[in-house]
Design a protein around this motif. Structure first.
Motif, short mmCIF file in Angstrom:
data_model
loop_
_atom_site.label_atom_id
_atom_site.label_comp_id
_atom_site.label_asym_id
_atom_site.label_seq_id
_atom_site.Cartn_x
_atom_site.Cartn_y
_atom_site.Cartn_z
N GLU A 149 0.81 -1.21 0.00
CA GLU A 149 0.00 0.00 0.00
C GLU A 149 0.85 1.27 0.00
O GLU A 149 0.37 2.35 0.32
N SER A 151 2.71 4.68 -0.89
CA SER A 151 2.21 5.81 -1.67
C SER A 151 3.06 6.04 -2.91
O SER A 151 4.24 5.68 -2.96
N ALA A 260 0.49 7.00 18.43
CA ALA A 260 -0.26 6.03 17.63
C ALA A 260 0.38 4.64 17.65
O ALA A 260 -0.30 3.64 17.37
N THR A 283 -2.80 -0.11 17.18
CA THR A 283 -1.97 0.83 16.43
C THR A 283 -2.84 1.77 15.62
O THR A 283 -3.76 1.33 14.92
N GLY A 284 -2.57 3.06 15.71
CA GLY A 284 -3.36 4.04 14.99
C GLY A 284 -2.62 4.67 13.83
O GLY A 284 -1.45 4.39 13.57
N GLU A 285 -3.31 5.54 13.11
CA GLU A 285 -2.71 6.29 12.02
C GLU A 285 -1.97 7.50 12.59
O GLU A 285 -2.36 8.06 13.62
N THR A 286 -0.90 7.90 11.92
CA THR A 286 -0.13 9.05 12.38
C THR A 286 0.55 9.74 11.20
O THR A 286 0.87 9.09 10.20
N HIS A 289 4.70 8.79 10.06
CA HIS A 289 4.64 7.40 9.60
C HIS A 289 5.96 6.66 9.75
O HIS A 289 5.98 5.45 9.96
N GLY A 292 6.09 5.01 13.18
CA GLY A 292 4.91 4.28 13.65
C GLY A 292 5.17 2.79 13.67
O GLY A 292 4.53 2.02 12.94
N ASP A 318 -0.23 13.60 17.34
CA ASP A 318 -0.05 14.27 16.05
C ASP A 318 -0.18 15.78 16.19
O ASP A 318 0.53 16.54 15.52
N THR A 376 1.94 16.84 4.36
CA THR A 376 1.93 16.74 5.82
C THR A 376 1.87 18.11 6.48
O THR A 376 1.78 18.22 7.69
#
Length: 400
Positions: A149, A151, A260, A283-286, A289, A292, A318, A376
């Protein structure tokens, strides 16, 4: 040059310089020989190769020759935000814009010296870019393993050096363990995040800090943490300086994670000596990256470094990272990526807790430039619009 490998935890030695981990499971590093090295012994050459006597390879060709030598700047304008006397070690000044070039400058030539024709790594960020660049500069093929995945922006940054890029589906974190076995059946050297030669390159950052400040010394060093590799390198450098008599008291080492994904913070706060890997649900989004990391392979060593130096591990949100990123730019003039802004966010929190005082000297280590990061920052940038004829009037109204 050659050196044996040693495990920081159990002390086991190995003669195989391509080995990464000990039988006890912990990562290895080079057992730097005892030496009478002093700052005046540093040869008159640029960058990290001033410390060639403390590295496992001789000064190589390619862009590795320019690695390191990043500035250490006193930044008074950041003192109020940080709550202490701030120095900034700007690692974004390296060739590919990140501290990873220190590790690649040693690890890639070392792998070639040991017979590798193909260099590989597992990364979808700064380490991938750096490894590919250093391999290209030495005429070696490079293979980069990235998540499926990834980018398009990151792919473009990596692809400019024309490595073979392989997008891998499934549990990307598990690729670390997979990679350690690949050289057993394939003609490739996979340079993971805590490859011992990388750690040797990272330690030169602390050599530069201490030589720049000598005879003064910092009270603390603050840096982001992901895999724990860079933290291991900084700790290794401090221990080297201590063993050769150039350091009498260790600075406190503070590591900063994104909230995160903060297994090291959780382990530190509970008194654990080893981190527990976080599940996907934990685990979260941040925006940070690159740090993380829910399962840091050198996490145990990073925790040991913090505890030996009486430091700490903290997590920041964040929102705190964005505030710190803006302060780095507006007050200090530094463009840093989100992960690299965490040292300022972390030291601000530590000062508020009273763990760092206003009269202490603290080195912040932003690990990567913000000029590679797209999407960002603040997308709603406000500008003034005018014609050439009306420009003087507009400026007059702004500057009055």
């Amino acid at each position: 040059m050659s050196s044996s490998m040693i495990c920081f935890r159990c002390g086991e030695h190995y003669d195989d310089e391509t080995r990464v981990r000990c039988v006890c499971g912990e990562p290895l590093w080079f057992d730097t020989p005892s030496t009478d090295f002093t700052w005046s012994d540093s040869p008159e050459m640029g960058g990290m190769w001033r410390y060639e006597a403390l590295l496992p390879v001789e000064k190589p060709n390619g862009i590795a020759r320019a690695a390191g030598g990043t500035p250490l700047l006193r930044s008074e304008a950041l003192d109020d935000a940080a709550g202490c006397r701030v120095y900034v070690k700007d690692e974004g000044e390296n060739q590919t814009g990140a501290y990873k070039d220190r590790g690649s400058a040693v690890a890639v030539p070392h792998a070639i010296e040991k017979g590798a024709d193909v260099i590989g790594t597992i990364s979808y960020g700064n380490m991938a870019i750096s490894t590919a660049a250093h391999a290209a500069s030495l005429g070696r093929e490079c293979v980069v393993l990235v998540p499926d995945e990834i980018s398009s922006v990151r792919l473009e940054l990596i692809a400019q050096y024309e490595p073979t890029i392989v997008q891998v589906s499934g549990d990307y974190g598990a690729l670390y363990s997979d990679a350690l076995s690949l050289p057993e059946s394939l003609p490739i050297s996979i340079l993971v995040s805590d490859a011992p030669a990388r750690i040797s390159g990272y330690k030169t950052a602390v050599f530069e800090i201490y030589e720049s400040l000598a005879p003064e010394t910092p009270d603390a060093i603050v840096l982001p943490v992901s895999s724990g590799g860079f933290a291991s390198g900084i700790w290794r450098g401090l221990r080297n300086l201590e063993s050769i008599g150039l350091l009498s008291e260790l600075p406190r080492l503070y590591l900063v994670q994104t909230a995160a994904a903060d297994p090291l913070t959780q382990a530190f706060e509970t008194g654990a000596t080893e981190p527990t890997a976080l599940s996907p649900d934990e685990t979260g989004e941040t925006i940070a990256h690159s740090i993380g990391n829910p399962d840091p392979p050198s996490g145990t060593r990073a925790l040991a470094a913090v505890r030996e130096t009486n430091g700490a591990v903290v997590s920041v949100s964040d929102e705190e990272i964005q505030t710190a990123q803006r302060r780095f730019a507006v007050a200090g003039g530094f463009s840093v990526e989100p992960a690299a802004a965490t040292p300022l966010a972390g030291v601000t929190r530590l000062s508020e807790r009273g763990e760092i005082t206003s009269d202490e000297s603290v080195v912040l280590v932003p690990t990567g430039t913000g000029f590679k990061e797209l999407g960002t920052g603040n997308a709603s940038v406000q500008t003034e619009i005018t014609s050439r004829a009306d420009l003087p009037e507009l400026l007059d109204s702004i500057l009055e």
